[in-house]
Design an enzyme around this catalytic site. Structure first.
Site, short mmCIF file in Angstrom:
data_model
loop_
_atom_site.label_atom_id
_atom_site.label_comp_id
_atom_site.label_asym_id
_atom_site.label_seq_id
_atom_site.Cartn_x
_atom_site.Cartn_y
_atom_site.Cartn_z
N HIS A 232 0.66 -7.29 14.19
CA HIS A 232 1.60 -7.69 15.23
C HIS A 232 1.24 -9.05 15.84
O HIS A 232 1.64 -9.36 16.96
CB HIS A 232 1.63 -6.63 16.34
CG HIS A 232 2.11 -5.30 15.87
ND1 HIS A 232 1.91 -4.14 16.58
CD2 HIS A 232 2.79 -4.93 14.75
CE1 HIS A 232 2.43 -3.11 15.93
NE2 HIS A 232 2.97 -3.57 14.81
N GLU A 262 7.73 -5.54 5.23
CA GLU A 262 6.46 -6.27 5.35
C GLU A 262 5.86 -6.42 3.96
O GLU A 262 5.82 -5.47 3.18
CB GLU A 262 5.51 -5.52 6.30
CG GLU A 262 6.11 -5.38 7.70
CD GLU A 262 5.31 -4.46 8.61
OE1 GLU A 262 4.17 -4.10 8.25
OE2 GLU A 262 5.82 -4.09 9.68
N GLU A 358 3.04 2.14 4.78
CA GLU A 358 2.60 0.77 5.04
C GLU A 358 1.08 0.67 5.15
O GLU A 358 0.53 0.40 6.22
CB GLU A 358 3.26 0.23 6.31
CG GLU A 358 3.21 1.14 7.53
CD GLU A 358 3.82 0.51 8.76
OE1 GLU A 358 3.44 -0.62 9.10
OE2 GLU A 358 4.70 1.14 9.36
#
Length: 402
Positions: A232, A262, A358
């Site tokens: 982030h 991503e 992820e």
């Protein structure tokens, strides 16, 4: 001051387009009513971004003011501030009342009016602060508060067909934004310029995909070099260099629903050590995709993938869980924490859940292969497996760019 209204209906215009049918919105509100009836609760007061958006269709702009939504057995009413005009009513499935700034307690006056006679009221224990809860108790001294945040979370974890349709649209737009980022990557181009290209591409696609849509909160995090160490981390003006590890992160926001893409990239070339780590992380990602099916427990998925990292002595570099639920969510609101792929979550995946895979490892500066490696796909859990709705390619065969 006597002629100043404290609580009023500032309706203006007509109801706006929504991607969700009246039947769908009624279903959501009726689920709350069923829970209330089963738990002897007279009304539910929602105060969070995610719950108000989920049950009304309206996403408020906080800016230091309080907002709410009261659902009882007969009515559903959002509570907004005068500064918002008629927009909250246009976006709400149900009624809306406006409180003014003329007195500090007008928000609580609105709650009093909408919960008159209630003895047990559901509130979001995970959203109200101690001070906020005391103010609510002062406004409703004879009321017993019951937690509605947990029950609401479990309602939201199972997505309807209409929600899945919107989430798939978001995944499609992620892929378009990702391609715009790849096209913008060049040696010497700063991160922010790459991110602008991705964000603009997504905003324009969202605008062209719906008859009416509020264009807000879509963003890109594009990180390079050491900036890839956090998932982030914000965009900076650092310029991309040859051989840099890069992190592509696309986040379109559509009617309060967040989706994500991503990917790990490298600029022009990748060294052998980095390539090995990247390929291993891809292997974890691919195994994770295989494990996503109904009946699988979140914790068991995490534990099995941990073993892959452990065999390569990479587990110490893992930085967070392997995935999470998607829906009414953003970087500043919402979390269906009961569906996260972590070792301490026993939840079984069920058809209708939408969950990411992820995996990420981060190797610190100063050792070979330094940087953050992450791949991210979104999966819809089906009756007999999972549908991967992310189309953007991953891995070294596709993502050495620039």
């Amino acid at each position: 001051m006597e002629d100043m209204l404290h609580i009023a209906k500032w309706h203006n215009g007509e109801k706006d387009y929504s991607p969700f049918s009246d039947k769908e919105m009624q279903r959501r509100q009726d689920e709350v009513r069923t829970w209330m009836a089963n738990n002897n609760v007279d009304a539910a007061l929602f105060t969070s971004y995610h719950c108000i958006n989920y049950y009304s269709g309206w996403l408020y702009c906080y800016f230091g003011r309080k907002y709410g939504m009261v659902i009882d057995q007969n009515n559903a009413t959002t509570i907004s501030a005068g500064i918002d005009g008629g927009q909250p009513w246009r976006r709400s499935f149900g009624d809306n009342v406006t409180y003014t700034d003329w007195r500090r307690d007008n928000f609580y006056r609105a709650i009093q009016q909408l919960t008159e006679g209630a003895k047990r009221v559901g509130i979001e224990f995970d959203h109200v602060s101690i001070e906020y809860r005391q103010a609510l108790q002062d406004a409703l001294p004879d009321v017993t508060f019951v937690d509605v945040s947990g029950p609401s979370m479990w309602m939201r974890t199972i997505k309807s067909d209409e929600e899945i349709k919107l989430i798939k649209e978001g995944a499609r737009i992620c892929d378009l934004g990702g391609q715009a980022v790849v096209d913008a990557v060049k040696v010497g181009v700063p991160e922010h310029e790459v991110a602008i290209a991705g964000t603009n591409a997504m905003i324009r696609e969202i605008a062209g995909s719906f008859p009416f849509v509020e264009l807000m909160d879509t963003w890109t995090w594009f990180q390079s070099g050491i900036n890839t160490d956090g998932a982030h981390n914000p965009v900076t003006n650092r310029k991309v260099e040859k051989g840099d590890i890069l992190s592509l992160n696309m986040f379109p926001m559509i009617f309060g629903y967040y989706t994500a893409l991503e990917r790990t990239l490298f600029c022009e070339s990748v060294d052998d050590v980095s390539l090995d780590i990247w390929q291993k992380n891809v292997a974890v990602h691919e195994r994770g995709l295989e494990l996503m099916k109904p009946g699988a427990r979140c914790m068991d998925i995490a534990i099995e993938l941990n073993e892959m990292y452990r065999e390569w002595d990479l587990l110490k570099y893992r930085s967070f869980g392997y995935g999470h639920s998607f829906g009414v969510l953003s970087h500043y609101y919402g979390r269906e924490a009961g569906v996260e792929l972590r070792e301490d979550i026993e939840t079984e995946l069920k058809p209708g859940m939408v969950v990411s895979m992820e995996p990420m490892v981060m190797l610190p500066e100063g050792i070979p292969g330094a940087g953050g490696y992450r791949e991210h796909d979104i999966l819809v859990i089906t009756e007999d497996g999972a549908e991967n709705i992310t189309g953007f390619p991953y891995g070294p065969e596709h993502n050495i760019v620039g």
